[in-house]
Design an enzyme around this catalytic site. Sequence first.
Site, mmCIF file in Angstrom:
data_model
loop_
_atom_site.group_PDB
_atom_site.id
_atom_site.type_symbol
_atom_site.label_atom_id
_atom_site.label_comp_id
_atom_site.label_asym_id
_atom_site.label_seq_id
_atom_site.Cartn_x
_atom_site.Cartn_y
_atom_site.Cartn_z
ATOM 1 N N LYS A 27 0.851 -1.187 0.000
ATOM 2 C CA LYS A 27 0.000 0.000 0.000
ATOM 3 C C LYS A 27 0.889 1.240 0.000
ATOM 4 O O LYS A 27 1.946 1.235 0.638
ATOM 5 C CB LYS A 27 -0.853 0.046 1.282
ATOM 6 C CG LYS A 27 -2.005 -0.935 1.343
ATOM 7 C CD LYS A 27 -2.772 -0.743 2.655
ATOM 8 C CE LYS A 27 -3.833 -1.818 2.856
ATOM 9 N NZ LYS A 27 -4.921 -1.774 1.875
ATOM 10 N N ARG B 217 -9.484 -11.957 3.284
ATOM 11 C CA ARG B 217 -10.304 -13.100 2.868
ATOM 12 C C ARG B 217 -9.531 -14.411 3.013
ATOM 13 O O ARG B 217 -10.112 -15.458 3.261
ATOM 14 C CB ARG B 217 -10.803 -12.862 1.433
ATOM 15 C CG ARG B 217 -9.725 -12.791 0.406
ATOM 16 C CD ARG B 217 -10.169 -12.126 -0.901
ATOM 17 N NE ARG B 217 -10.308 -10.673 -0.782
ATOM 18 C CZ ARG B 217 -10.714 -9.879 -1.776
ATOM 19 N NH1 ARG B 217 -11.050 -10.381 -2.951
ATOM 20 N NH2 ARG B 217 -10.802 -8.578 -1.592
#
Length: 480
Positions: A261, A335
Amino acid sequence: MITSLTSESIQDIQADAIVVGLSGNALTGFAAELNEATSGGLQSLLDAGQAKSKVGATTSWLQPTGIQAPVIVTVGLGDTPNAGDCFKAAGAAAKILADQQRSSVAFYFPELDSALLESAVAGSVVGSQGQDLHKKTKSLYPPEQILWASTNADAVTAGENIATGVNLTRTLVNQPPNYIYPESFADQAAELGQLKNVSVEIWDQERLEAENCGSLLGVAQGSDKAPRLAILRYTGKDSENPSLAIVGKGVTYDSGGLSLKPSEGQKTMKCDMAGAATVVGTIKAIAEMELPCHVVGLVGLVENMVSGNSYRLGDVLTARNGKTIEVLNTDAEGRLVLADVLDVTLGLNPDHIVDLATLTGACCVALGLDIAGLFTNDQSWCDQIIQSAAAVGEEVWQLPMTPHFSDQLKSKIADLRNIGAGRWGGAITAAKFLEEFVGDASWTHMDIAGPAFADSAKSYIDGGASGVMVRTLVNIARGM
Ligand code: BES
Ligand code: MN
Ligand code: ZN
Protein backbone atom coordinates in the site's frame (compact mmCIF):
# COMPACT_ATOMS: atom_id res chain seq x y z
CA MET A 1 -18.93 2.95 37.31
CA ILE A 2 -22.56 3.92 36.82
CA THR A 3 -25.07 4.33 39.62
CA SER A 4 -28.82 4.65 39.16
CA LEU A 5 -30.36 7.64 40.87
CA THR A 6 -33.85 7.02 42.07
CA SER A 7 -34.68 9.85 44.43
CA GLU A 8 -32.10 12.64 44.15
CA SER A 9 -33.73 15.66 42.57
CA ILE A 10 -32.09 17.63 39.82
CA GLN A 11 -32.08 20.62 42.14
CA ASP A 12 -30.28 19.01 45.07
CA ILE A 13 -27.98 16.53 43.38
CA GLN A 14 -24.36 17.04 44.36
CA ALA A 15 -22.62 16.37 41.09
CA ASP A 16 -19.85 18.12 39.18
CA ALA A 17 -22.17 18.47 36.21
CA ILE A 18 -25.67 17.65 35.09
CA VAL A 19 -26.87 16.60 31.67
CA VAL A 20 -30.49 17.26 30.81
CA GLY A 21 -32.07 15.61 27.79
CA LEU A 22 -34.68 17.67 25.95
CA SER A 23 -37.38 16.04 23.87
CA GLY A 24 -40.27 17.70 22.04
CA ASN A 25 -41.38 21.30 22.61
CA ALA A 26 -43.00 21.32 26.03
CA LEU A 27 -40.85 21.07 29.14
CA THR A 28 -41.86 17.97 31.06
CA GLY A 29 -40.35 15.71 33.72
CA PHE A 30 -36.79 16.54 34.76
CA ALA A 31 -36.59 19.42 32.27
CA ALA A 32 -39.64 21.00 33.89
CA GLU A 33 -38.12 20.48 37.35
CA LEU A 34 -34.92 22.13 36.22
CA ASN A 35 -36.83 25.01 34.69
CA GLU A 36 -38.64 25.57 37.95
CA ALA A 37 -35.49 25.34 40.05
CA THR A 38 -33.77 27.88 37.80
CA SER A 39 -36.79 30.21 37.86
CA GLY A 40 -37.58 29.73 34.21
CA GLY A 41 -33.94 29.79 33.13
CA LEU A 42 -34.26 26.77 30.86
CA GLN A 43 -37.35 28.14 29.13
CA SER A 44 -35.51 31.41 28.48
CA LEU A 45 -32.62 29.53 26.87
CA LEU A 46 -35.08 27.65 24.66
CA ASP A 47 -36.92 30.84 23.74
CA ALA A 48 -33.64 32.47 22.83
CA GLY A 49 -32.72 29.49 20.66
CA GLN A 50 -29.70 28.78 22.87
CA ALA A 51 -30.91 25.40 24.04
CA LYS A 52 -32.53 23.12 21.45
CA SER A 53 -34.36 19.81 21.45
CA LYS A 54 -32.97 18.94 18.01
CA VAL A 55 -31.17 15.57 18.11
CA GLY A 56 -27.61 15.96 19.35
CA ALA A 57 -27.75 19.76 19.81
CA THR A 58 -25.87 20.73 22.98
CA THR A 59 -25.57 23.86 25.12
CA SER A 60 -23.27 24.40 28.06
CA TRP A 61 -24.83 26.39 30.86
CA LEU A 62 -22.24 27.53 33.39
CA GLN A 63 -22.90 28.61 36.97
CA PRO A 64 -26.68 28.19 36.84
CA THR A 65 -28.48 29.55 39.87
CA GLY A 66 -31.03 27.57 41.87
CA ILE A 67 -29.33 24.19 41.69
CA GLN A 68 -26.30 22.62 43.36
CA ALA A 69 -24.33 21.53 40.31
CA PRO A 70 -22.01 24.12 38.78
CA VAL A 71 -22.49 23.08 35.14
CA ILE A 72 -25.46 21.96 33.08
CA VAL A 73 -25.27 20.58 29.56
CA THR A 74 -28.56 20.40 27.72
CA VAL A 75 -28.80 17.94 24.85
CA GLY A 76 -31.57 17.46 22.33
CA LEU A 77 -33.23 14.09 21.76
CA GLY A 78 -35.68 15.14 19.04
CA ASP A 79 -39.42 14.56 19.11
CA THR A 80 -39.43 10.76 19.07
CA PRO A 81 -35.90 9.56 19.76
CA ASN A 82 -34.69 6.21 18.46
CA ALA A 83 -31.83 4.17 19.89
CA GLY A 84 -29.25 5.82 17.65
CA ASP A 85 -30.44 9.29 18.70
CA CYS A 86 -30.16 8.35 22.38
CA PHE A 87 -26.65 6.92 21.95
CA LYS A 88 -25.47 10.00 20.07
CA ALA A 89 -27.12 12.58 22.31
CA ALA A 90 -25.75 11.08 25.52
CA GLY A 91 -22.36 10.61 23.85
CA ALA A 92 -22.20 14.24 22.72
CA ALA A 93 -22.99 15.54 26.20
CA ALA A 94 -20.55 13.14 27.83
CA LYS A 95 -17.81 14.13 25.39
CA ILE A 96 -18.23 17.83 26.16
CA LEU A 97 -18.03 17.15 29.88
CA ALA A 98 -14.95 14.95 29.46
CA ASP A 99 -12.90 18.08 28.77
CA GLN A 100 -11.62 17.95 32.34
CA GLN A 101 -11.44 15.51 35.21
CA ARG A 102 -14.78 15.37 37.02
CA SER A 103 -15.71 13.08 39.85
CA SER A 104 -19.38 12.78 38.90
CA VAL A 105 -21.72 13.62 36.05
CA ALA A 106 -25.46 13.08 36.51
CA PHE A 107 -27.72 12.38 33.53
CA TYR A 108 -31.39 13.34 33.64
CA PHE A 109 -33.10 12.12 30.47
CA PRO A 110 -36.82 11.91 29.76
CA GLU A 111 -38.53 8.58 30.52
CA LEU A 112 -37.23 6.06 27.97
CA ASP A 113 -38.05 2.40 27.40
CA SER A 114 -35.33 -0.13 28.31
CA ALA A 115 -33.80 -0.36 24.83
CA LEU A 116 -33.49 3.40 24.44
CA LEU A 117 -32.22 3.90 27.97
CA GLU A 118 -29.55 1.24 27.42
CA SER A 119 -28.39 3.00 24.27
CA ALA A 120 -28.25 6.34 26.05
CA VAL A 121 -26.28 4.92 28.97
CA ALA A 122 -23.89 3.19 26.56
CA GLY A 123 -23.44 6.46 24.68
CA SER A 124 -22.52 8.29 27.87
CA VAL A 125 -19.74 5.80 28.61
CA VAL A 126 -18.44 5.57 25.05
CA GLY A 127 -18.53 9.34 24.46
CA SER A 128 -16.29 10.13 27.39
CA GLN A 129 -13.49 7.74 26.42
CA GLY A 130 -10.90 8.97 23.90
CA GLN A 131 -8.17 7.56 21.69
CA ASP A 132 -5.50 9.41 23.70
CA LEU A 133 -3.93 6.16 24.97
CA HIS A 134 -0.35 7.38 24.75
CA LYS A 135 -0.72 11.07 25.64
CA LYS A 136 0.72 12.33 28.87
CA THR A 137 -1.92 15.05 29.06
CA LYS A 138 -5.18 13.42 28.04
CA SER A 139 -7.72 14.92 25.67
CA LEU A 140 -10.73 13.28 27.32
CA TYR A 141 -11.28 12.33 30.96
CA PRO A 142 -14.04 9.81 31.66
CA PRO A 143 -15.82 10.90 34.86
CA GLU A 144 -15.04 8.80 37.90
CA GLN A 145 -18.73 8.23 38.34
CA ILE A 146 -21.72 8.52 36.03
CA LEU A 147 -25.05 8.90 37.78
CA TRP A 148 -28.18 8.11 35.85
CA ALA A 149 -31.63 9.20 36.98
CA SER A 150 -33.80 6.14 36.42
CA THR A 151 -35.69 3.51 38.33
CA ASN A 152 -34.78 1.00 35.62
CA ALA A 153 -31.50 -0.12 37.20
CA ASP A 154 -31.32 -3.23 34.99
CA ALA A 155 -31.24 -1.18 31.80
CA VAL A 156 -28.63 1.14 33.29
CA THR A 157 -26.41 -1.81 34.19
CA ALA A 158 -26.94 -3.44 30.78
CA GLY A 159 -26.01 -0.18 29.05
CA GLU A 160 -22.85 0.03 31.10
CA ASN A 161 -21.85 -3.58 30.34
CA ILE A 162 -22.45 -3.08 26.63
CA ALA A 163 -20.34 0.08 26.69
CA THR A 164 -17.53 -1.79 28.44
CA GLY A 165 -17.46 -4.15 25.47
CA VAL A 166 -17.57 -1.29 22.96
CA ASN A 167 -14.74 0.49 24.73
CA LEU A 168 -12.65 -2.68 24.91
CA THR A 169 -13.03 -3.05 21.14
CA ARG A 170 -12.06 0.59 20.66
CA THR A 171 -8.98 0.30 22.87
CA LEU A 172 -7.75 -2.83 21.09
CA VAL A 173 -8.14 -1.13 17.71
CA ASN A 174 -6.67 2.19 18.84
CA GLN A 175 -3.55 0.61 20.29
CA PRO A 176 -0.72 1.01 17.78
CA PRO A 177 0.50 -1.99 15.79
CA ASN A 178 3.77 -2.16 17.72
CA TYR A 179 1.67 -2.82 20.83
CA ILE A 180 -1.00 -5.06 19.32
CA TYR A 181 0.30 -7.92 17.17
CA PRO A 182 -1.02 -11.47 16.91
CA GLU A 183 0.56 -12.76 20.11
CA SER A 184 -0.29 -9.71 22.26
CA PHE A 185 -3.83 -9.60 20.88
CA ALA A 186 -4.25 -13.29 21.75
CA ASP A 187 -2.96 -12.56 25.27
CA GLN A 188 -5.64 -9.91 25.69
CA ALA A 189 -8.29 -12.28 24.36
CA ALA A 190 -7.09 -14.95 26.79
CA GLU A 191 -7.78 -12.60 29.70
CA LEU A 192 -11.49 -12.96 29.03
CA GLY A 193 -11.07 -16.53 30.23
CA GLN A 194 -11.29 -15.14 33.77
CA LEU A 195 -14.92 -14.18 33.24
CA LYS A 196 -17.73 -16.48 34.31
CA ASN A 197 -18.65 -19.08 31.65
CA VAL A 198 -15.87 -18.00 29.28
CA SER A 199 -13.10 -20.31 28.10
CA VAL A 200 -10.42 -19.31 25.62
CA GLU A 201 -8.29 -21.51 23.42
CA ILE A 202 -5.30 -20.13 21.50
CA TRP A 203 -3.75 -21.85 18.49
CA ASP A 204 -0.11 -20.98 17.89
CA GLN A 205 1.91 -21.36 14.67
CA GLU A 206 2.57 -25.04 15.28
CA ARG A 207 -1.09 -25.84 15.84
CA LEU A 208 -2.09 -23.80 12.78
CA GLU A 209 0.35 -25.86 10.72
CA ALA A 210 -1.00 -29.09 12.16
CA GLU A 211 -4.50 -27.92 11.27
CA ASN A 212 -3.46 -27.20 7.66
CA CYS A 213 -4.42 -23.53 7.81
CA GLY A 214 -2.34 -22.86 4.72
CA SER A 215 -4.31 -19.83 3.60
CA LEU A 216 -3.92 -17.94 6.88
CA LEU A 217 -0.30 -19.06 7.21
CA GLY A 218 0.50 -17.82 3.70
CA VAL A 219 -0.44 -14.28 4.73
CA ALA A 220 1.44 -14.57 8.02
CA GLN A 221 4.73 -15.85 6.63
CA GLY A 222 6.16 -12.45 5.69
CA SER A 223 6.05 -11.21 9.26
CA ASP A 224 8.46 -11.79 12.13
CA LYS A 225 5.40 -11.91 14.35
CA ALA A 226 3.90 -15.39 14.53
CA PRO A 227 0.17 -15.80 13.81
CA ARG A 228 -2.49 -16.94 16.25
CA LEU A 229 -6.07 -18.13 16.15
CA ALA A 230 -8.20 -17.54 19.22
CA ILE A 231 -11.43 -19.33 20.07
CA LEU A 232 -13.54 -17.72 22.79
CA ARG A 233 -16.44 -19.76 24.05
CA TYR A 234 -19.20 -18.33 26.21
CA THR A 235 -21.60 -20.88 27.68
CA GLY A 236 -24.39 -19.02 29.42
CA LYS A 237 -26.64 -21.90 28.40
CA ASP A 238 -26.18 -25.67 28.20
CA SER A 239 -26.44 -26.61 24.57
CA GLU A 240 -24.14 -28.87 22.62
CA ASN A 241 -23.79 -26.54 19.66
CA PRO A 242 -23.38 -22.77 19.84
CA SER A 243 -26.38 -20.81 18.56
CA LEU A 244 -24.05 -18.18 17.18
CA ALA A 245 -20.48 -17.99 15.94
CA ILE A 246 -18.89 -14.57 15.58
CA VAL A 247 -15.80 -14.56 13.39
CA GLY A 248 -13.33 -11.68 13.06
CA LYS A 249 -10.57 -10.60 10.70
CA GLY A 250 -7.54 -9.85 12.85
CA VAL A 251 -4.86 -8.41 10.59
CA THR A 252 -2.98 -6.49 13.27
CA TYR A 253 -1.25 -4.46 10.57
CA ASP A 254 -1.89 -4.51 6.83
CA SER A 255 1.04 -3.11 4.85
CA GLY A 256 -0.42 -4.76 1.75
CA GLY A 257 2.50 -7.18 1.56
CA LEU A 258 4.38 -7.23 -1.77
CA SER A 259 1.32 -5.51 -3.30
CA LEU A 260 2.43 -2.75 -0.95
CA LYS A 261 0.00 0.00 0.00
CA PRO A 262 1.19 3.59 -0.47
CA SER A 263 1.94 5.46 2.79
CA GLU A 264 -1.45 7.13 2.76
CA GLY A 265 -3.16 3.73 2.70
CA GLN A 266 -0.92 2.22 5.37
CA LYS A 267 -1.31 4.98 7.94
CA THR A 268 -4.53 3.66 9.48
CA MET A 269 -3.96 -0.05 8.91
CA LYS A 270 -3.66 -0.82 12.61
CA CYS A 271 -7.46 -0.81 12.30
CA ASP A 272 -7.39 -3.98 10.20
CA MET A 273 -8.04 -6.12 13.27
CA ALA A 274 -11.27 -4.29 14.05
CA GLY A 275 -13.36 -7.35 13.17
CA ALA A 276 -11.40 -9.44 15.69
CA ALA A 277 -11.60 -6.68 18.29
CA THR A 278 -15.38 -6.54 17.77
CA VAL A 279 -15.58 -10.25 18.53
CA VAL A 280 -13.61 -9.83 21.76
CA GLY A 281 -15.62 -6.77 22.86
CA THR A 282 -18.88 -8.58 22.16
CA ILE A 283 -17.91 -11.68 24.13
CA LYS A 284 -16.82 -9.43 27.00
CA ALA A 285 -20.19 -7.62 27.03
CA ILE A 286 -22.21 -10.83 26.75
CA ALA A 287 -20.25 -12.39 29.61
CA GLU A 288 -20.58 -9.33 31.85
CA MET A 289 -24.32 -9.34 31.17
CA GLU A 290 -24.47 -13.10 31.88
CA LEU A 291 -26.78 -13.61 28.91
CA PRO A 292 -28.39 -17.06 28.74
CA CYS A 293 -26.86 -18.02 25.39
CA HIS A 294 -24.10 -20.17 23.90
CA VAL A 295 -21.85 -18.12 21.63
CA VAL A 296 -18.39 -18.72 20.21
CA GLY A 297 -16.02 -16.11 18.87
CA LEU A 298 -13.16 -16.96 16.53
CA VAL A 299 -10.44 -14.58 15.42
CA GLY A 300 -7.62 -15.09 12.94
CA LEU A 301 -4.58 -13.01 13.88
CA VAL A 302 -1.77 -12.22 11.45
CA GLU A 303 0.40 -9.34 10.39
CA ASN A 304 0.64 -8.69 6.63
CA MET A 305 4.23 -7.63 6.02
CA VAL A 306 7.02 -7.47 3.46
CA SER A 307 10.16 -9.60 3.83
CA GLY A 308 12.26 -12.17 2.03
CA ASN A 309 9.73 -14.73 3.19
CA SER A 310 6.55 -12.89 2.17
CA TYR A 311 3.96 -14.74 0.15
CA ARG A 312 4.16 -13.79 -3.51
CA LEU A 313 1.81 -12.95 -6.35
CA GLY A 314 1.44 -16.22 -8.19
CA ASP A 315 1.80 -18.40 -5.08
CA VAL A 316 -0.83 -21.07 -4.69
CA LEU A 317 -2.03 -21.65 -1.12
CA THR A 318 -3.99 -24.65 0.13
CA ALA A 319 -6.71 -23.67 2.55
CA ARG A 320 -7.79 -25.83 5.49
CA ASN A 321 -10.86 -27.06 3.59
CA GLY A 322 -8.60 -28.32 0.76
CA LYS A 323 -9.38 -25.60 -1.77
CA THR A 324 -6.37 -24.14 -3.58
CA ILE A 325 -6.05 -20.38 -4.03
CA GLU A 326 -3.93 -18.47 -6.53
CA VAL A 327 -2.69 -15.26 -4.92
CA LEU A 328 -2.85 -12.39 -7.39
CA ASN A 329 -2.77 -9.54 -4.88
CA THR A 330 -1.19 -9.86 -1.44
CA ASP A 331 -3.29 -6.92 -0.25
CA ALA A 332 -6.43 -9.04 -0.56
CA GLU A 333 -5.26 -10.87 2.58
CA GLY A 334 -8.28 -10.61 4.87
CA ARG A 335 -10.30 -13.10 2.87
CA LEU A 336 -7.36 -15.54 2.99
CA VAL A 337 -7.26 -15.33 6.76
CA LEU A 338 -11.02 -15.67 7.10
CA ALA A 339 -11.12 -18.64 4.71
CA ASP A 340 -9.40 -20.84 7.29
CA VAL A 341 -11.10 -19.34 10.34
CA LEU A 342 -14.51 -19.92 8.74
CA ASP A 343 -13.57 -23.55 8.11
CA VAL A 344 -12.57 -23.98 11.76
CA THR A 345 -15.92 -22.40 12.66
CA LEU A 346 -17.86 -24.96 10.63
CA GLY A 347 -16.33 -27.68 12.80
CA LEU A 348 -18.07 -26.19 15.84
CA ASN A 349 -21.54 -26.61 14.25
CA PRO A 350 -23.02 -23.21 15.09
CA ASP A 351 -26.64 -22.53 14.11
CA HIS A 352 -25.61 -19.20 12.55
CA ILE A 353 -22.34 -17.52 11.58
CA VAL A 354 -21.61 -13.82 11.29
CA ASP A 355 -18.17 -12.58 10.31
CA LEU A 356 -16.85 -9.06 10.69
CA ALA A 357 -14.00 -7.66 8.66
CA THR A 358 -12.43 -4.43 7.50
CA LEU A 359 -12.36 -6.24 4.19
CA THR A 360 -12.54 -3.83 1.26
CA GLY A 361 -12.05 -0.21 0.31
CA ALA A 362 -14.72 -0.97 -2.29
CA CYS A 363 -17.34 -1.24 0.47
CA CYS A 364 -16.48 2.33 1.54
CA VAL A 365 -16.91 3.45 -2.06
CA ALA A 366 -20.32 1.75 -2.18
CA LEU A 367 -21.75 2.78 1.19
CA GLY A 368 -19.60 5.59 2.58
CA LEU A 369 -17.85 5.60 5.92
CA ASP A 370 -20.79 5.18 8.31
CA ILE A 371 -22.60 2.11 6.99
CA ALA A 372 -21.54 -1.53 7.28
CA GLY A 373 -22.14 -3.74 4.25
CA LEU A 374 -24.01 -7.04 4.69
CA PHE A 375 -23.74 -10.11 2.48
CA THR A 376 -25.48 -13.39 3.09
CA ASN A 377 -26.40 -16.86 1.90
CA ASP A 378 -29.42 -16.97 4.24
CA GLN A 379 -31.84 -14.07 3.94
CA SER A 380 -33.74 -14.73 7.15
CA TRP A 381 -30.50 -14.72 9.16
CA CYS A 382 -29.46 -11.47 7.51
CA ASP A 383 -32.89 -9.98 8.23
CA GLN A 384 -32.39 -10.82 11.91
CA ILE A 385 -29.14 -8.85 11.86
CA ILE A 386 -30.73 -5.93 10.02
CA GLN A 387 -33.48 -5.78 12.65
CA SER A 388 -31.01 -5.94 15.52
CA ALA A 389 -28.90 -3.15 14.03
CA ALA A 390 -32.00 -0.98 13.64
CA ALA A 391 -33.03 -1.67 17.23
CA VAL A 392 -29.74 -0.31 18.58
CA GLY A 393 -29.35 2.41 15.97
CA GLU A 394 -26.35 1.13 14.01
CA GLU A 395 -26.35 1.52 10.23
CA VAL A 396 -26.15 -1.48 7.90
CA TRP A 397 -27.09 -2.07 4.26
CA GLN A 398 -27.29 -5.32 2.38
CA LEU A 399 -25.53 -5.78 -0.96
CA PRO A 400 -26.41 -8.49 -3.48
CA MET A 401 -24.67 -11.86 -3.81
CA THR A 402 -25.61 -12.45 -7.44
CA PRO A 403 -24.04 -15.76 -8.61
CA HIS A 404 -22.20 -14.36 -11.65
CA PHE A 405 -19.71 -12.54 -9.39
CA SER A 406 -18.18 -15.93 -8.65
CA ASP A 407 -17.07 -16.21 -12.31
CA GLN A 408 -14.45 -13.58 -11.52
CA LEU A 409 -12.88 -15.80 -8.90
CA LYS A 410 -11.91 -18.57 -11.34
CA SER A 411 -8.20 -19.28 -11.64
CA LYS A 412 -6.37 -21.06 -14.46
CA ILE A 413 -4.10 -22.92 -12.05
CA ALA A 414 -6.05 -23.31 -8.81
CA ASP A 415 -9.63 -23.68 -7.54
CA LEU A 416 -9.91 -19.96 -6.81
CA ARG A 417 -8.05 -16.70 -7.15
CA ASN A 418 -8.06 -14.16 -4.34
CA ILE A 419 -9.24 -11.10 -6.32
CA GLY A 420 -11.94 -10.34 -8.86
CA ALA A 421 -11.32 -9.37 -12.48
CA GLY A 422 -11.35 -5.60 -11.89
CA ARG A 423 -12.22 -3.12 -9.20
CA TRP A 424 -15.97 -2.96 -9.82
CA GLY A 425 -18.11 -4.65 -7.19
CA GLY A 426 -15.00 -5.41 -5.14
CA ALA A 427 -16.92 -5.72 -1.87
CA ILE A 428 -19.14 -8.37 -3.47
CA THR A 429 -16.35 -10.43 -5.05
CA ALA A 430 -14.66 -10.46 -1.62
CA ALA A 431 -17.88 -11.74 -0.03
CA LYS A 432 -18.26 -14.32 -2.80
CA PHE A 433 -14.76 -15.55 -1.99
CA LEU A 434 -15.72 -16.01 1.67
CA GLU A 435 -18.88 -17.86 0.66
CA GLU A 436 -16.63 -20.60 -0.76
CA PHE A 437 -15.59 -21.44 2.81
CA VAL A 438 -18.90 -21.61 4.68
CA GLY A 439 -20.40 -24.70 3.06
CA ASP A 440 -24.15 -24.69 3.56
CA ALA A 441 -24.04 -23.04 6.97
CA SER A 442 -26.28 -20.04 7.65
CA TRP A 443 -23.85 -17.13 7.23
CA THR A 444 -23.74 -13.34 6.99
CA HIS A 445 -20.63 -11.29 6.31
CA MET A 446 -20.28 -7.71 7.55
CA ASP A 447 -17.76 -5.46 5.83
CA ILE A 448 -16.94 -2.78 8.41
CA ALA A 449 -14.06 -1.13 6.50
CA GLY A 450 -15.99 2.16 6.55
CA PRO A 451 -17.46 2.55 10.04
CA ALA A 452 -14.82 0.73 12.14
CA PHE A 453 -12.35 3.59 12.16
CA ALA A 454 -12.61 7.34 11.60
CA ASP A 455 -9.88 9.84 10.91
CA SER A 456 -11.52 12.61 12.91
CA ALA A 457 -13.79 12.95 15.91
CA LYS A 458 -17.60 13.16 15.73
CA SER A 459 -19.71 15.10 18.19
CA TYR A 460 -20.51 11.95 20.17
CA ILE A 461 -17.31 9.95 19.87
CA ASP A 462 -13.61 10.66 19.62
CA GLY A 463 -11.78 9.89 16.37
CA GLY A 464 -10.14 6.51 15.87
CA ALA A 465 -11.97 3.25 16.51
CA SER A 466 -15.76 3.29 16.86
CA GLY A 467 -16.51 -0.15 18.32
CA VAL A 468 -19.27 -0.40 15.72
CA MET A 469 -21.42 -3.55 15.70
CA VAL A 470 -20.71 -4.66 19.27
CA ARG A 471 -24.13 -3.28 20.24
CA THR A 472 -25.83 -5.00 17.32
CA LEU A 473 -24.15 -8.33 18.07
CA VAL A 474 -25.01 -8.19 21.77
CA ASN A 475 -28.61 -7.55 20.78
CA ILE A 476 -28.57 -10.61 18.50
CA ALA A 477 -27.04 -12.81 21.20
CA ARG A 478 -29.76 -11.66 23.53
CA GLY A 479 -32.44 -13.19 21.38
CA MET A 480 -30.70 -16.59 21.27
N1 BES B 1 -7.70 -3.88 4.93
C1 BES B 1 -7.95 -3.58 3.57
C2 BES B 1 -9.32 -2.91 3.37
C3 BES B 1 -9.50 -1.55 4.01
C4 BES B 1 -9.34 -0.40 3.27
C5 BES B 1 -9.93 -1.42 5.31
C6 BES B 1 -9.54 0.83 3.85
C7 BES B 1 -10.14 -0.20 5.89
C8 BES B 1 -9.95 0.94 5.16
C9 BES B 1 -7.93 -4.84 2.75
O1 BES B 1 -7.08 -5.84 3.18
C10 BES B 1 -7.50 -4.48 1.36
O2 BES B 1 -6.40 -4.04 1.22
N2 BES B 1 -8.38 -4.68 0.40
C11 BES B 1 -8.08 -4.37 -0.95
C12 BES B 1 -8.62 -5.47 -1.82
C13 BES B 1 -8.15 -5.42 -3.25
C14 BES B 1 -6.66 -5.66 -3.31
C15 BES B 1 -8.88 -6.47 -4.04
C16 BES B 1 -8.76 -3.04 -1.29
O3 BES B 1 -9.85 -2.78 -0.78
O4 BES B 1 -8.17 -2.27 -2.04
MN1 MN C 1 -5.09 -5.59 2.48
ZN1 ZN D 1 -6.64 -5.87 5.16
